[in-house]
Write a protein that holds these residues in place. Sequence first.
Motif, PDB file in Angstrom:
ATOM      1  N   VAL A 148       0.866  -1.168   0.000  1.00 26.86           N
ATOM      2  CA  VAL A 148       0.000   0.000   0.000  1.00 26.86           C
ATOM      3  C   VAL A 148       0.908   1.225   0.000  1.00 26.86           C
ATOM      4  N   ILE A 149       0.734   2.098  -0.982  1.00 30.25           N
ATOM      5  CA  ILE A 149       1.513   3.332  -1.015  1.00 30.25           C
ATOM      6  C   ILE A 149       0.666   4.417  -0.347  1.00 30.25           C
ATOM      7  N   ALA A 150       1.139   4.886   0.811  1.00 26.96           N
ATOM      8  CA  ALA A 150       0.393   5.898   1.567  1.00 26.96           C
ATOM      9  C   ALA A 150       0.949   7.270   1.231  1.00 26.96           C
ATOM     10  N   GLU A 151       0.048   8.229   1.088  1.00 25.79           N
ATOM     11  CA  GLU A 151       0.482   9.591   0.753  1.00 25.79           C
ATOM     12  C   GLU A 151      -0.263  10.609   1.612  1.00 25.79           C
ATOM     13  N   GLY A 152       0.471  11.611   2.089  1.00 23.45           N
ATOM     14  CA  GLY A 152      -0.120  12.685   2.872  1.00 23.45           C
ATOM     15  C   GLY A 152      -0.477  13.868   2.002  1.00 23.45           C
ATOM     16  N   ALA A 153      -1.287  14.766   2.548  1.00 27.05           N
ATOM     17  CA  ALA A 153      -1.709  15.965   1.812  1.00 27.05           C
ATOM     18  C   ALA A 153      -0.879  17.172   2.224  1.00 27.05           C
ATOM     19  N   ASP A 154       0.310  16.941   2.796  1.00 22.03           N
ATOM     20  CA  ASP A 154       1.180  18.072   3.106  1.00 22.03           C
ATOM     21  C   ASP A 154       1.865  18.539   1.830  1.00 22.03           C
ATOM     22  N   ALA A 155       2.612  19.648   1.911  1.00 20.95           N
ATOM     23  CA  ALA A 155       3.172  20.246   0.697  1.00 20.95           C
ATOM     24  C   ALA A 155       4.029  19.260  -0.076  1.00 20.95           C
ATOM     25  N   CYS A 156       4.804  18.407   0.627  1.00 16.79           N
ATOM     26  CA  CYS A 156       5.704  17.479  -0.064  1.00 16.79           C
ATOM     27  C   CYS A 156       5.031  16.145  -0.365  1.00 16.79           C
ATOM     28  N   ARG A 157       3.735  16.041   0.006  1.00 22.13           N
ATOM     29  CA  ARG A 157       3.005  14.792  -0.247  1.00 22.13           C
ATOM     30  C   ARG A 157       3.812  13.580   0.209  1.00 22.13           C
ATOM     31  N   MET A 158       4.124  13.585   1.486  1.00 23.61           N
ATOM     32  CA  MET A 158       4.922  12.511   2.085  1.00 23.61           C
ATOM     33  C   MET A 158       4.410  11.149   1.635  1.00 23.61           C
ATOM     34  N   GLU A 159       5.357  10.296   1.219  1.00 24.03           N
ATOM     35  CA  GLU A 159       4.989   9.010   0.627  1.00 24.03           C
ATOM     36  C   GLU A 159       5.758   7.876   1.304  1.00 24.03           C
ATOM     37  N   ARG A 160       5.069   6.819   1.686  1.00 19.34           N
ATOM     38  CA  ARG A 160       5.738   5.617   2.206  1.00 19.34           C
ATOM     39  C   ARG A 160       5.049   4.371   1.668  1.00 19.34           C
ATOM     40  N   SER A 161       5.845   3.315   1.453  1.00 24.01           N
ATOM     41  CA  SER A 161       5.312   2.015   1.037  1.00 24.01           C
ATOM     42  C   SER A 161       5.104   1.154   2.285  1.00 24.01           C
ATOM     43  N   ILE A 162       3.910   0.609   2.411  1.00 32.00           N
ATOM     44  CA  ILE A 162       3.568  -0.205   3.584  1.00 32.00           C
ATOM     45  C   ILE A 162       3.189  -1.607   3.098  1.00 32.00           C
ATOM     46  N   PRO A 163       3.786  -2.649   3.664  1.00 32.87           N
ATOM     47  CA  PRO A 163       3.376  -3.998   3.263  1.00 32.87           C
ATOM     48  C   PRO A 163       1.872  -4.205   3.522  1.00 32.87           C
ATOM     49  N   LEU A 164       1.191  -4.798   2.558  1.00 33.81           N
ATOM     50  CA  LEU A 164      -0.252  -5.027   2.724  1.00 33.81           C
ATOM     51  C   LEU A 164      -0.512  -5.869   3.973  1.00 33.81           C
ATOM     52  N   ALA A 165       0.411  -6.795   4.285  1.00 35.24           N
ATOM     53  CA  ALA A 165       0.225  -7.647   5.460  1.00 35.24           C
ATOM     54  C   ALA A 165       0.062  -6.805   6.728  1.00 35.24           C
ATOM     55  N   LYS A 166       0.824  -5.726   6.842  1.00 35.04           N
ATOM     56  CA  LYS A 166       0.696  -4.865   8.021  1.00 35.04           C
ATOM     57  C   LYS A 166      -0.642  -4.122   7.997  1.00 35.04           C
ATOM     58  N   ALA A 167      -0.988  -3.624   6.795  1.00 34.25           N
ATOM     59  CA  ALA A 167      -2.257  -2.893   6.664  1.00 34.25           C
ATOM     60  C   ALA A 167      -3.431  -3.777   7.056  1.00 34.25           C
ATOM     61  N   LEU A 168      -3.326  -5.083   6.743  1.00 36.81           N
ATOM     62  CA  LEU A 168      -4.421  -6.008   7.029  1.00 36.81           C
ATOM     63  C   LEU A 168      -4.321  -6.594   8.438  1.00 36.81           C
ATOM     64  N   ASP A 169      -3.238  -6.287   9.124  1.00 36.52           N
ATOM     65  CA  ASP A 169      -3.064  -6.831  10.462  1.00 36.52           C
ATOM     66  C   ASP A 169      -3.703  -5.893  11.496  1.00 36.52           C
ATOM     67  N   ASP A 170      -2.972  -4.850  11.881  1.00 33.70           N
ATOM     68  CA  ASP A 170      -3.491  -4.030  12.983  1.00 33.70           C
ATOM     69  C   ASP A 170      -3.505  -2.531  12.666  1.00 33.70           C
ATOM     70  N   ALA A 171      -3.385  -2.173  11.383  1.00 33.52           N
ATOM     71  CA  ALA A 171      -3.345  -0.750  11.033  1.00 33.52           C
ATOM     72  C   ALA A 171      -4.712  -0.102  11.219  1.00 33.52           C
ATOM     73  N   PHE A 172      -4.702   1.161  11.575  1.00 37.02           N
ATOM     74  CA  PHE A 172      -5.951   1.915  11.588  1.00 37.02           C
ATOM     75  C   PHE A 172      -5.711   3.358  11.186  1.00 37.02           C
ATOM     76  N   LEU A 173      -6.797   4.031  10.872  1.00 34.69           N
ATOM     77  CA  LEU A 173      -6.711   5.431  10.444  1.00 34.69           C
ATOM     78  C   LEU A 173      -7.246   6.274  11.587  1.00 34.69           C
ATOM     79  N   ALA A 174      -6.366   7.062  12.190  1.00 34.68           N
ATOM     80  CA  ALA A 174      -6.736   7.798  13.394  1.00 34.68           C
ATOM     81  C   ALA A 174      -7.252   9.182  13.044  1.00 34.68           C
ATOM     82  N   TYR A 175      -8.356   9.548  13.691  1.00 36.52           N
ATOM     83  CA  TYR A 175      -8.828  10.939  13.633  1.00 36.52           C
ATOM     84  C   TYR A 175      -8.866  11.559  15.022  1.00 36.52           C
ATOM     85  N   GLY A 176      -8.701  10.723  16.045  1.00 38.48           N
ATOM     86  CA  GLY A 176      -8.762  11.222  17.419  1.00 38.48           C
ATOM     87  C   GLY A 176      -7.474  10.973  18.171  1.00 38.48           C
ATOM     88  N   GLN A 177      -7.158  11.896  19.068  1.00 42.16           N
ATOM     89  CA  GLN A 177      -5.960  11.774  19.896  1.00 42.16           C
ATOM     90  C   GLN A 177      -6.282  12.357  21.266  1.00 42.16           C
TER      91      GLN A 177
END
Lengths: 404, 177
Positions: free
Chosen positions: A185-214
């Motif tokens: 999974v190629i993840a990209e941010g909406a910051d000016a440099c559009r930060m990009e990282r490659s994440i193994p799908l296995a991790k995404a399907l394991d315990d990854a989540f998308l946080a909106y609260g802190q």
Amino acid sequence: MKPSFPTSRRDILRMGAAAMGGTLLSEQEALALDTPGTLGAPLGPYGDRSPFEKAVRWRRESKTPETGSSFTPLQDSVGTLTPSSLHYERHHSGIPTIDPARHRLVIHGMVDRPLSLSMADIRRLPSVTRTMVLECGGNSASEWAATTAPDVQRSFGLASCSEWTGVSLPLLLAEARVRPGASWVIAEGADACRMERSIPLAKALDDAFLAYGQNGEALRPAQGYPLRLRLPGWEGNANVKWLHSLKLTDQPYMARDETSKYSDLMPDGKARIFSYRMEAKSVITFPSGGQTVPGPGVYELTGLAWSGLGRIERVEITTDGGKTWTNAKLQEPRLPIAFTRFRLPWRFDGREAVIASRATDETGYLQPSREALVAVRGTNSVYHFNGMKFWRVRADGAVSNVEV
Amino acid sequence: MVALWGAVPLAAQSPLSGVGRTATPEEIRGLGLAIGPDGSGLPEGSGTVAAGRELFATHCSRCHGPKGEGEVGPALLGGQGTLATAKPFKTVGSFWPYATTLWDYINRAMPFDKPGLLKPPEVYAAVAFILNLNGIIGDGAVMDASSLPKVKMPNRDGFVADTRPDVGPGAPSRPQP
């Protein structure tokens, strides 16, 4: 002597001082402690800390302050949570201002149903909450060098612990229907440099989540508002902030921030790539570099331990430079991948002491010494330093880092 | 509703409840161009070393130095042969495994204070110039979607898998999650 009852807070304070065998407070001191005769501040809509509290993040001066890091003042922290306002920061092109009403997450690439989600869509879904540490892959980079950082903030402060709330990523990926053959999974941010990282799908399907609260409210802008990828136990940079794109692919994209940066150069000239995991680590926060132990007596040695691989099982403390080790008491509950506070009563007898902690996590992994790390990895790998940190408490109580 | 959610594992249901909507092609185009090491995602257009030299002087040298030697921004050349020494010098030329990364990164992140400024042919030109600075491509080379992925970077084989846990007692026997 007439029996007398305390009639004011001032009297109580005086009595308290007398009962404790202390000298009586002077009239002036008692007055200062007393309730002033004027009203305090009114109720307010959003809280500030006391003006007497001064703990702040530290950062290096830079001509490009939009890229760089600011460090959490771990020496001032109590308990196990980091206030959102003191959470460490690492940005590569500044903090964007994003209107959540206009922000969307797009899941595309090798999926049957390319999905576009508003923040309202995301918040409608079942949520998950986890208290977890987040640590920069470059935390403690200063410690590879012979001259280590002078205090706990600058040496270990790119780690913070928050309660995060969001949506399970496997849930959303199921919704987009990932195609067979997709493995990254190629993840990209909406910051000016559009930060990009490659994440193994296995991790995404394991315990990854998308946080909106802190910590009970929306993410802070500096932490990715309105949406951040959270990968439990993995280095901060891969937890892409301001997340707006997840592209399913059959290969990693070899982004600049996983090749040029966040890879670990070994002495043989080869660099380890995709080294996301953060191993067990701990550090004493009191007494620590820059602090002073006021004088001989009994103190509580305390600090923080964590591991990207699970719970902390044990923290040992040495006060004789590593010759002998004693188990510290661990604050419960010990949550996996979260700050665990440890404590140990310690008598400072006015003689120099060299102190350190070492953590063991539930996988049985023992936090290594700096020497053991350097023996395997040399001193040029920059990232993922998790060695022990030694502090020298001098006879006069002044505490400093130990030169190696 | 609550009882239903308690009883049925949601992840097993697809579609969930039709959450969100199908992403539009315009929406996907509006995201950053992600370039794979095989060149996937590279757009049309091309750029020469000469065009790149000019563009670099206009948009890049202010921070990276007139010859890319580094100033406010990092050095963009040098360091080949230093990786296994006590003072490794990591640059595009000495360290980066793929030339496609250079396209991807310059396009998304540079110039630092105006990312997204460059059009695809300009990005190709900047890439060509930096590769040429490092002696990786010749003065006459033209970079485009077919030539760029074929460029072999000096450190292409310099990356290995993460072998941690690598330190400490019991390290080798610990299961990898």
